[in-house]
Enzyme design. Structure first.
Site, short mmCIF file in Angstrom:
data_model
loop_
_atom_site.label_atom_id
_atom_site.label_comp_id
_atom_site.label_asym_id
_atom_site.label_seq_id
_atom_site.Cartn_x
_atom_site.Cartn_y
_atom_site.Cartn_z
N ASP A 18 43.43 38.52 -8.46
CA ASP A 18 44.88 38.29 -8.50
C ASP A 18 45.31 37.36 -9.63
O ASP A 18 46.32 36.67 -9.51
CB ASP A 18 45.38 37.69 -7.16
CG ASP A 18 44.91 38.48 -5.97
OD1 ASP A 18 44.96 39.72 -6.06
OD2 ASP A 18 44.48 37.87 -4.98
N HIS A 46 46.46 45.66 -8.87
CA HIS A 46 46.98 45.21 -10.17
C HIS A 46 48.46 45.54 -10.26
O HIS A 46 48.85 46.69 -10.14
CB HIS A 46 46.20 45.88 -11.31
CG HIS A 46 44.75 45.49 -11.31
ND1 HIS A 46 43.74 46.30 -11.74
CD2 HIS A 46 44.15 44.35 -10.91
CE1 HIS A 46 42.58 45.67 -11.62
NE2 HIS A 46 42.81 44.49 -11.11
P1 IMP Z 1 36.16 43.36 -0.07
O1 IMP Z 1 36.08 43.53 -1.55
O2 IMP Z 1 37.28 44.15 0.57
O3 IMP Z 1 34.83 43.57 0.59
O4 IMP Z 1 36.54 41.83 0.23
C1 IMP Z 1 35.65 40.75 -0.05
C2 IMP Z 1 36.44 39.53 -0.48
O5 IMP Z 1 36.98 39.73 -1.76
C3 IMP Z 1 37.63 39.18 0.42
O6 IMP Z 1 37.79 37.78 0.44
C4 IMP Z 1 38.81 39.82 -0.29
O7 IMP Z 1 40.03 39.19 0.04
C5 IMP Z 1 38.40 39.56 -1.72
N1 IMP Z 1 38.95 40.52 -2.69
C6 IMP Z 1 38.47 41.73 -3.00
N2 IMP Z 1 39.19 42.28 -3.99
C7 IMP Z 1 40.12 41.40 -4.32
C8 IMP Z 1 41.17 41.38 -5.32
O8 IMP Z 1 41.34 42.29 -6.14
N3 IMP Z 1 41.96 40.27 -5.33
C9 IMP Z 1 41.75 39.22 -4.49
N4 IMP Z 1 40.78 39.19 -3.58
C10 IMP Z 1 39.98 40.27 -3.49
#
Ligand code: IMP
Length: 447
Positions: A18, A46
Site C-alpha cells: 500500500d 493498486h
Molecule cells: P496474504 O497475502 O493474503 O496471504 O496476506 C498475508 C499478509 O500480507 C496479510 O497481513 C495481508 O494483509 C498482507 N498483504 C498482502 N498483500 C498486501 C498488499 O498488497 N497490501 C498490504 N498488505 C498486504
C-alpha cells in the site's frame, strides 16, 4: 508524453504494501512498452487516480491502464481466473480494453475455490492470537500447493480437458479429507463447480495464455523496455519480511528472476516506493505504530483503508530502520516518497532512527518477531509544516520544513529520493534528478 528509455525498471514497495506503487507505475508507464507482474495475486491492490476516475487493480499490472502497454502476468503470479475476468470486464465497461494486450504465463498457477476456503479455515483455526490477518484471497494455500506440486494446477494444465478433470477431482477429494482432519469440516467443496469455473477461464483466457518467458526475452532482444511491478512490499516478503506475518511470495526485485524468468541483472533501475509515514494491514509487528490521535489523524487524512479488503490500516511514523534494510536488500537506485501532504498540519513529525530492544540499540531489523515486538522506537522529531502542498509543482517550492524532512530521510536511507508525492493525482508528483528524463508529469489531469 514521456521519452522512451530502454533501461528495464522495477517498481516495488519498501514497506508492508500500500505504498502507492500504482501511482509511480502509472507515471513511468508511457516510457515503457511492456508491464510485468512477477509475484503475488489478487491480494495486491493498486489504486490509480486519473482525473476524476479512480481505478483499483488487483491482478492486472497497473500499467495496462495505458492503452499502448502490453501487460504480462508472469509464472510467479498466482491467478484467480474468475477475479481476473471480473477485473478485465470492469475495465471494459469503462472503455479500457485490455483483453487483447494481456499475456498470461502458461507456467502461472491458478487460485481455485478451495484455496480461498482453506485461507479462511486456517485463519479461523489460528484464532485471534495466531492468525496472519490475510486478505483471504487464497494466496498462501495456492503457493503451498505450488511447492507441494502434486496438488497444483497451472494454466498449461487447461489444455488437456480429460487430464484436468481427473486431476481436479483427485485434488478436491484430497482437500476435503485434509480439511476434515485439520478443521473438522470439508469446506463444502464440489469438484464440478471448480471444473466449471476452469472451463469458463479456459474459454475466455485461452488466447492470452502463452510462454511469457520467451515473449519477454524476445522483447528484450528487440529493444523493448520492460517495467516490472512488484506487488505487496518487501516487509511482506516470504524470506526477508516480518515472518510469519508476511505474504507467500518474493516481493522485491529479487523476485524477478524466479517470477518472470528474466535475469535480474537486466533490470538496472530499481525504484522503491514508500509513504512519508508507515502503514500496515493485518497482524504482525509494527514498531513505529501510533495508537493515538496522531495515528487516527494520519489514517483519516491519508484515507488509509485497504484497497483489497477495505480494512483500516494501522499507521505510524516513518521507520528508517526497516527502510534502510529494504534499501540494502533490494539495491534500490531511487526512492519515491509519497503522501507528504498527509502530514501537513502536524506540529512535529517523528522518524524512527533505531530500535531499543533488550538493552541494545538495533539499527537493522531482527529476524525474530517477538524481538521486533519488544523493540521500542528511537524517534527523532523534525518540525512540521502548515502550508498545503498539493499545488506545489517543483521540489524547490516546497516549504523549508518539508524539504528538510525529505532530505533527512534521504540521508538516513542512503538512496536518492527521486519522486515526491504531494497528492493523489498524477500531476501532484515532483520528480528530481535523472528520473526527469524518464518521467514527465502531466500539468494537471484533475477535472
Ligand atoms: P496474504 O497475502 O493474503 O496471504 O496476506 C498475508 C499478509 O500480507 C496479510 O497481513 C495481508 O494483509 C498482507 N498483504 C498482502 N498483500 C498486501 C498488499 O498488497 N497490501 C498490504 N498488505 C498486504
Amino acid at each position: 508524453m514521456a521519452r522512451k528509455r530502454s533501461e528495464h525498471t522495477c517498481v516495488f514497495g519498501f514497506g508492508w504494501g500500500d505504498e502507492g506503487k500504482g501511482k509511480v507505475v502509472d507515471l513511468l508507464c508511457p516510457a515503457f512498452d511492456i508491464v510485468v507482474r512477477f509475484n503475488g495475486g489478487a491480494n495486491a491492490g493498486h489504486t490509480v487516480c486519473v482525473g476524476s476516475e479512480t481505478f483499483a487493480l488487483h491482478l492486472l499490472p497497473t500499467g495496462v491502464l495505458h492503452e499502448t502497454a502490453v501487460g504480462v502476468i508472469g509464472p510467479g503470479v498466482v491467478v484467480d481466473p474468475i477475479a481476473l475476468l471480473a477485473e478485465i470486464d470492469a475495465l471494459a465497461v469503462r472503455s479500457v480494453d485490455v483483453a487483447d494486450r494481456l499475456k498470461i504465463s502458461d507456467r502461472a498457477h491458478l487460485v481455485l475455490d478451495y484455496h480461498k476456503i482453506e485461507d479462511q479455515l486456517s485463519e479461523r483455526a489460528a484464532g485471534a492470537e495466531g492468525k496472519i490477518g490475510t486478505t483471504a484471497r487464497g494466496i498462501g494455500p495456492c503457493y503451498a500447493d505450488k511447492m507441494r506440486r502434486t496438488t497444483a494446477v497451472r494454466f498449461a494444465d487447461l489444455l488437456d480437458d480429460k487430464e484436468l478433470t481427473l486431476r481436479v477431482r483427485r485434488i478436491v477429494e484430497a482437500k476435503k479429507a485434509s480439511f476434515s482432519a485439520m478443521y473438522g469440516e470439508d469446506g463444502d467443496l464440489n469438484a464440478q463447480t471448480v471444473l466449471d469455473k476452469l472451463a469458463q477461464a479456459a474459454e475466455r483466457l485461452r488466447s492470452n495464455v502463452c510462454d511469457t518467458t520467451r515473449f519477454l526475452h524476445e522483447a528484450i532482444e528487440s529493444g523493448k523496455s520492460l517495467l516490472f511491478e512488484g506487488a505487496n512490499g518487501i516487509l511482506l516478503d516470504v524470506d526477508h519480511g516480518t515472518y510469519p506475518y508476511v505474504t507467500s511470495s518474493s516481493t522485491g526485485p529479487h523476485g524477478i528472476g524466479a517470477g518472470a524468468g528474466v535475469p535480474p541483472q537486466c533490470v538496472t533501475r530499481l525504484i522503491g516506493v514508500s509513504k512519508a509515514y508507515s502503514t500496515r494491514v493485518g497482524s504482525g509487528p509494527f514498531v513505529t505504530e501510533l495508537k493515538d490521535e496522531i495515528g487516527e489523524r494520519i489514517r483519516r487524512q491519508g484515507r488509509e483503508f485497504g484497497t483489497t479488503t477495505g480494512r483500516p490500516r494501522r499507521c505510524g511514523w516513518f521507520d528508517a530502520v526497516t527502510c534502510r534494510y529494504t534499501a540494502q536488500l533490494s539495491g534500490a537506485t531511487d526512492l519515491a516518497l509519497l503522501h507528504l501532504d498527509t502530514l501537513t498540519g502536524l506540529e512535529e513529525i517523528g522518524v524512527c532512527v533505531a530500535y531499543r530492544c533488550d538493552g541494545q540499540t538495533l539499527r537493522t531489523l531482527p529476524a525474530s518477531v517477538s524481538r521486533i515486538e519488544r523493540a521500542e522506537p528511537i524517534i527523532e522529531f523534525l518540525p512540521g509544516w502548515r502550508e498545503e502542498l498539493r499545488s506545489v509543482r517543483q521540489f524547490e517550492d516546497l516549504p523549508k520544513n518539508t524539504r528538510d524532512y525529505v532530505n533527512r530521510i534521504e540521508v538516513l536511507i542512503g538512496v536518492p529520493i527521486s519522486i515526491v508525492g504531494v497528492g493523489p493525482d498524477r500531476s501532484q508528483t515532483l520528480v528530481r534528478g535523472e528520473l526527469r528524463d524518464v518521467v514527465q508529469v502531466p500539468e494537471s489531469s484533475l477535472a
